[in-house]
Scaffold this active site. Structure first.
Site, mmCIF file in Angstrom:
data_model
loop_
_atom_site.group_PDB
_atom_site.id
_atom_site.type_symbol
_atom_site.label_atom_id
_atom_site.label_comp_id
_atom_site.label_asym_id
_atom_site.label_seq_id
_atom_site.Cartn_x
_atom_site.Cartn_y
_atom_site.Cartn_z
ATOM 1 C CD GLU A 97 -6.121 4.377 -1.324
ATOM 2 O OE1 GLU A 97 -6.176 4.513 -0.086
ATOM 3 O OE2 GLU A 97 -7.112 4.063 -2.023
ATOM 4 C CE1 TYR A 140 -3.757 2.497 0.795
ATOM 5 C CE2 TYR A 140 -2.028 3.571 2.073
ATOM 6 C CZ TYR A 140 -3.279 3.605 1.467
ATOM 7 O OH TYR A 140 -4.025 4.753 1.523
#
Length: 408
Positions: free
Chosen positions: A197, A109
């Site tokens: 993101e 992530y």
């Protein structure tokens, strides 16, 4: 402004960021064509909506035959995606992204944000990326690390390696991760993004780092610097009221409540929503007509609220400074005449030409039969709006704080 995944990946490609080969389709036939052009043994079909959590909602599917790509596209196009971010009303899928599937060794992530407290950019990273990243952050916060970038100095290769080490990546991936992270950072900064993101960023079977997904939000106030980005805006993803507001240069955000708000000034608008919540109500929108609004702009703003099916009470909260209260009142009456409605209207006016504005509303209500209720103060008006929204009748005026006590 939200970008679709395929739009964000298009920007990333321009910076040399590794993303999967793919194509966008709006029909099942297009999906079949894209799958054939990509070739391979498996493909991923991904719904293109402005919301996270698509996988759990059936918006991400893996197929292992070209014919399955056609069948899955037929099922996905037109379906309603419902996630935590869409709310119960969901989002309709109008486009899908078809990409070549790949072997995944590890999911990472990585996100870039603006941290207003430190006045720097914030990077959040974890070696445990994927659909359960929220659970990782909740149950194992030590697995999620934060780093800060001074916008004057920039990111640099060293910080990328440092982040990779902190999340425990293999030493063979440090330089590769740092290179990709720096390219992502540059894309983020160059486009005045508020959020970028990548979840997941993956290590492929060949040991290559690939950005498998991408979500990107651009600062609306910076779009004048990015006309090509503004052209990407998908009006089909917006509420009809938001589309109309953009046409008339109104600051409007749809919310889930039933009390529509029309206010002049962002600070007053925030305070209005706060006082509605304080009294137990729920605002249906944020709508700031601005300090220099004229009758036409006020009329269009009021019509936007009138056409929102969620709204059953409208709270007009205006402090007349540059914009005069009589112009606000005239705009409200004009809009009410053009879009007849039996919705209750609670009005609090103060400031420039307040007496004239109140008289216009009083006389207009008497002639047209509008359900207009006035409030002497913001607190008084908010209390009345919440009562009406809950189905209670508003009786005689109760004692309330004065304008001076409210700091007005």
């Amino acid at each position: 402004m939200y970008l679709h995944e395929f739009q964000a990946k298009g920007l990333l490609r321009n910076y040399g960021v590794p993303v999967p080969d793919g194509g966008v389709a709006s029909t099942a036939s297009d999906a079949l064509r894209v799958a054939k052009e990509l070739k391979g043994d498996a493909w991923v079909i991904k719904a293109q909506v402005h919301a996270g959590g698509r996988g759990k909602a059936g918006g991400v599917k893996v197929v292992k035959a070209v014919s399955e790509a056609y069948d899955e596209a037929t099922q996905m196009l037109g379906m309603k995606i419902v996630t935590k971010q869409t709310g119960p009303e969901g989002k309709i899928v109008h486009r899908i992204l078809i990409e070549k599937a790949m072997e995944i060794k590890q999911e990472i992530y990585l996100s870039f944000l603006i941290d207003r407290d430190s006045e720097q950019y914030m990077i959040i990273a974890s070696a445990e990326g994927g659909v359960e990243i929220e659970e990782v952050a909740k149950n194992n916060p030590a697995a999620v690390i934060k780093a800060y970038v001074n916008p004057v100095i920039g990111m640099g290769h060293f910080l990328g390696r440092k982040i990779a080490k902190k999340i425990g990546l293999d030493s063979s991936l440090l330089n590769q991760f740092a290179d990709v992270a720096n390219k992502l950072y540059q894309c983020f900064v160059d486009h005045d993004a508020m959020m970028l993101e990548i979840n997941p960023m993956v290590v492929s079977g060949e040991g290559e780092i690939i950005c498998l997904d991408a979500k990107m939000t651009i600062d609306d106030n910076a779009l004048f610097r990015h006309p090509k980005i503004e052209e990407m805006k998908d009006y089909g993803e917006l509420e009809p009221q938001e589309v109309r507001a953009s046409i008339f240069d109104l600051s409007y955000v749809s919310m889930d409540g039933n009390i529509g708000c029309m206010v002049n000034g962002a600070g007053l608008a925030m305070a209005t929503m706060d006082i509605i919540k304080f009294n137990g109500g729920e605002p249906a929108n944020f709508l700031d007509v601005g300090g220099g609004a004229d009758v036409n702009k006020v009329r269009e703003a009021f019509k936007i609220i009138l056409t929102d099916p969620k709204v059953n009470v409208i709270f007009v909260n205006i402090f007349g400074g540059i914009v005069r209260c009589d112009l606000i009142a005239q705009g409200v009456l004009t809009a009410a005449e053009e879009v007849p409605s039996d919705k209750h209207i609670v009005v609090r006016l103060d400031g420039t030409n307040v007496k004239e504005g109140r008289k216009i509303l009083h006389d207009g209500a008497a002639k047209s039969g509008l359900n207009i209720v006035t409030g002497d103060t913001m607190a008084d008006a908010a209390e009345k709006a919440v009562k009406l929204a809950s189905g209670d009748k508003v009786g005689k005026k109760k004692a309330s704080v004065t304008a001076e006590q409210e700091g007005e």
